[in-house]
Write a protein that holds these residues in place. Structure first.
Motif, mmCIF file in Angstrom:
data_model
loop_
_atom_site.group_PDB
_atom_site.id
_atom_site.type_symbol
_atom_site.label_atom_id
_atom_site.label_comp_id
_atom_site.label_asym_id
_atom_site.label_seq_id
_atom_site.Cartn_x
_atom_site.Cartn_y
_atom_site.Cartn_z
ATOM 1 N N TRP A 133 0.892 -1.273 0.120
ATOM 2 C CA TRP A 133 -0.085 0.015 0.103
ATOM 3 C C TRP A 133 0.808 1.221 -0.076
ATOM 4 O O TRP A 133 0.664 2.276 -0.760
ATOM 5 C CB TRP A 133 -0.941 -0.103 1.177
ATOM 6 C CG TRP A 133 -1.712 -1.279 1.452
ATOM 7 C CD1 TRP A 133 -1.920 -2.101 0.593
ATOM 8 C CD2 TRP A 133 -2.184 -1.649 2.546
ATOM 9 N NE1 TRP A 133 -2.958 -3.149 1.026
ATOM 10 C CE2 TRP A 133 -2.810 -2.908 2.319
ATOM 11 C CE3 TRP A 133 -2.114 -1.256 3.966
ATOM 12 C CZ2 TRP A 133 -3.368 -3.723 3.333
ATOM 13 C CZ3 TRP A 133 -2.611 -2.256 5.066
ATOM 14 C CH2 TRP A 133 -3.280 -3.389 4.737
ATOM 15 N N ALA A 134 2.067 1.261 0.704
ATOM 16 C CA ALA A 134 2.754 2.324 1.068
ATOM 17 C C ALA A 134 3.481 2.726 -0.480
ATOM 18 O O ALA A 134 3.539 3.860 -0.985
ATOM 19 C CB ALA A 134 3.835 2.081 2.093
ATOM 20 N N MET A 135 3.870 1.445 -1.146
ATOM 21 C CA MET A 135 4.563 1.761 -2.398
ATOM 22 C C MET A 135 3.896 2.327 -3.474
ATOM 23 O O MET A 135 4.125 3.195 -4.142
ATOM 24 C CB MET A 135 5.144 0.318 -2.849
ATOM 25 C CG MET A 135 6.258 -0.185 -2.007
ATOM 26 S SD MET A 135 7.013 -1.748 -2.663
ATOM 27 C CE MET A 135 8.588 -1.707 -1.737
ATOM 28 N N LEU A 136 2.481 1.780 -3.583
ATOM 29 C CA LEU A 136 1.291 2.248 -4.369
ATOM 30 C C LEU A 136 1.217 3.747 -4.430
ATOM 31 O O LEU A 136 1.225 4.605 -5.139
ATOM 32 C CB LEU A 136 0.301 1.696 -4.349
ATOM 33 C CG LEU A 136 0.263 0.135 -4.938
ATOM 34 C CD1 LEU A 136 -0.855 -0.401 -4.515
ATOM 35 C CD2 LEU A 136 0.568 0.109 -6.294
ATOM 36 N N ALA A 137 0.961 4.090 -2.718
ATOM 37 C CA ALA A 137 0.749 5.632 -2.755
ATOM 38 C C ALA A 137 1.897 6.314 -2.970
ATOM 39 O O ALA A 137 1.794 7.457 -3.430
ATOM 40 C CB ALA A 137 0.511 5.666 -1.099
ATOM 41 N N LEU A 138 3.190 5.937 -2.693
ATOM 42 C CA LEU A 138 4.126 6.571 -2.926
ATOM 43 C C LEU A 138 4.429 7.059 -4.292
ATOM 44 O O LEU A 138 4.845 8.093 -4.579
ATOM 45 C CB LEU A 138 5.409 6.193 -2.253
ATOM 46 C CG LEU A 138 5.621 6.239 -0.665
ATOM 47 C CD1 LEU A 138 6.947 5.267 -0.250
ATOM 48 C CD2 LEU A 138 5.835 7.534 -0.371
ATOM 49 N N SER A 139 4.139 5.948 -5.110
ATOM 50 C CA SER A 139 4.494 6.038 -6.615
ATOM 51 C C SER A 139 3.348 7.111 -7.065
ATOM 52 O O SER A 139 3.902 7.990 -8.094
ATOM 53 C CB SER A 139 4.253 4.687 -7.260
ATOM 54 O OG SER A 139 5.106 3.757 -6.766
ATOM 55 N N MET A 140 2.273 6.877 -6.964
ATOM 56 C CA MET A 140 1.373 8.125 -7.237
ATOM 57 C C MET A 140 1.773 9.408 -6.773
ATOM 58 O O MET A 140 1.690 10.258 -7.604
ATOM 59 C CB MET A 140 -0.203 7.607 -6.606
ATOM 60 C CG MET A 140 -0.819 6.489 -7.218
ATOM 61 S SD MET A 140 -2.465 5.952 -6.473
ATOM 62 C CE MET A 140 -3.255 7.456 -6.684
ATOM 63 N N ALA A 141 2.252 9.769 -5.626
ATOM 64 C CA ALA A 141 2.333 10.974 -5.089
ATOM 65 C C ALA A 141 3.564 11.663 -6.043
ATOM 66 O O ALA A 141 3.830 12.783 -6.521
ATOM 67 C CB ALA A 141 2.546 10.995 -3.649
ATOM 68 N N VAL A 145 5.000 14.786 -8.450
ATOM 69 C CA VAL A 145 6.011 15.533 -8.249
ATOM 70 C C VAL A 145 6.987 15.494 -9.435
ATOM 71 O O VAL A 145 7.574 16.644 -9.693
ATOM 72 C CB VAL A 145 6.838 15.134 -6.731
ATOM 73 C CG1 VAL A 145 7.919 15.972 -6.590
ATOM 74 C CG2 VAL A 145 5.615 15.049 -5.767
ATOM 75 N N ALA A 146 7.383 14.562 -9.792
ATOM 76 C CA ALA A 146 8.439 14.269 -10.698
ATOM 77 C C ALA A 146 7.734 14.449 -12.262
ATOM 78 O O ALA A 146 8.510 14.558 -13.117
ATOM 79 C CB ALA A 146 9.194 13.084 -10.803
ATOM 80 N N GLY A 147 6.615 14.638 -12.558
ATOM 81 C CA GLY A 147 6.171 14.894 -13.705
ATOM 82 C C GLY A 147 6.208 13.702 -14.702
ATOM 83 O O GLY A 147 6.278 13.949 -15.867
ATOM 84 N N THR A 148 6.134 12.348 -14.199
ATOM 85 C CA THR A 148 6.605 11.153 -14.966
ATOM 86 C C THR A 148 5.955 10.139 -14.320
ATOM 87 O O THR A 148 5.860 9.939 -12.986
ATOM 88 C CB THR A 148 8.209 10.980 -15.564
ATOM 89 O OG1 THR A 148 7.872 9.938 -16.459
ATOM 90 C CG2 THR A 148 8.818 10.539 -14.080
#
Length: 256
Positions: A133-141, A145-148
């Protein structure tokens, strides 16, 4: 690619990895001939340094354990001061396949920071529960931020080009998860380009995994906190121009 390999420093943070570090060093040399390897012995109590040096790596020994972030900052400073253009971070436990190093370096032709993504169609690495869950949330956020689109923002298998090397030599975070999450925020805030390439993961060659079911239960909260602190930290902290490394004489005080 030969030129890229010769100008690349592979940095391997290592903490009590005598059982695997030697084989990993030899495999990196075999699959990415021409690179230089710096093993940063992060306060190990075993023979990690000796095994790594015997295998052909340069070694920087830290007097006590600083964590991956502290070890990587040593690696980036060493790269900057010894005229390496690129830095590839790879685990010393054998989970990262060095065969992907050329792909990471090739992607630096159009990016400043390249992540080796474990969930992008290569291999069969999986996670579950709070960690997933943490990895999915971090990837979305962090994708925003990174624009990709990024699918694996906590990957420790990554390559940094010249601009990222200069930046991280000065501003590489040492806090828990800062070496993965905050580095992406820092890179994005100063205008660096972030890409990812698919990589495969393997089981540890030796040693004890750093995550277990109890630690995974707290991973979600820690990951969110790491992201929040990274985002609220003033951008001006990172916007200072990285120091110019032209004219810095090659030095080898850290390594032998």
């Amino acid at each position: 690619m030969v030129t890229a390999l010769k100008s690349t420093l592979v940095v391997m943070p290592a903490y009590n990895e005598e059982g695997s570090v030697g084989d990993v060093v030899r495999e990196v040399f075999a699959k990415a001939p021409g690179v230089t390897i710096l093993v940063v012995d992060d306060g190990s109590a075993d023979a990690t340094s000796q095994v790594a040096r015997t295998a052909g790596a340069r070694v920087a020994r830290l007097p006590f354990n600083l964590g991956v972030g502290g070890a990587m900052r040593v690696g980036f400073r060493y790269a900057l001061e010894n005229d390496f253009h690129n830095v590839v971070q790879i685990d010393s436990d054998g989970q990262h396949d060095p065969e992907s190093i050329p792909a990471l370096l090739a992607a630096l032709q159009s990016a400043d920071l390249v992540l080796g993504a474990r969930f992008a169609g290569e291999g069969n690495y999986t996670v579950s529960g709070p960690r997933q869950w943490a990895m999915l949330a971090l990837s979305m956020a962090l994708s925003k931020v990174a624009g990709t689109r990024l699918t694996d923002t906590t990957s420790g298998f990554r390559a940094s080009g010249p601009r990222a090397v200069a930046l991280f030599a000065e501003h590489y975070p040492a806090e828990y998860l800062g070496d993965t999450i905050e580095t992406l925020v820092i890179a994005a805030r100063v205008g660096l380009t972030v890409h990812q390439v698919p990589v495969a993961m393997r089981p540890r060659a030796a040693g004890t995994p750093s995550h277990n079911p109890f630690r995974s239960a707290t991973y979600l909260g820690r990951a969110v906190l790491a992201l929040v602190f990274a985002l609220i930290r003033p951008s001006a902290v990172y916007r200072g121009r990285p120091r110019d490394d032209s004219g810095i004489a090659q030095r080898n005080q850290l390594a032998s």
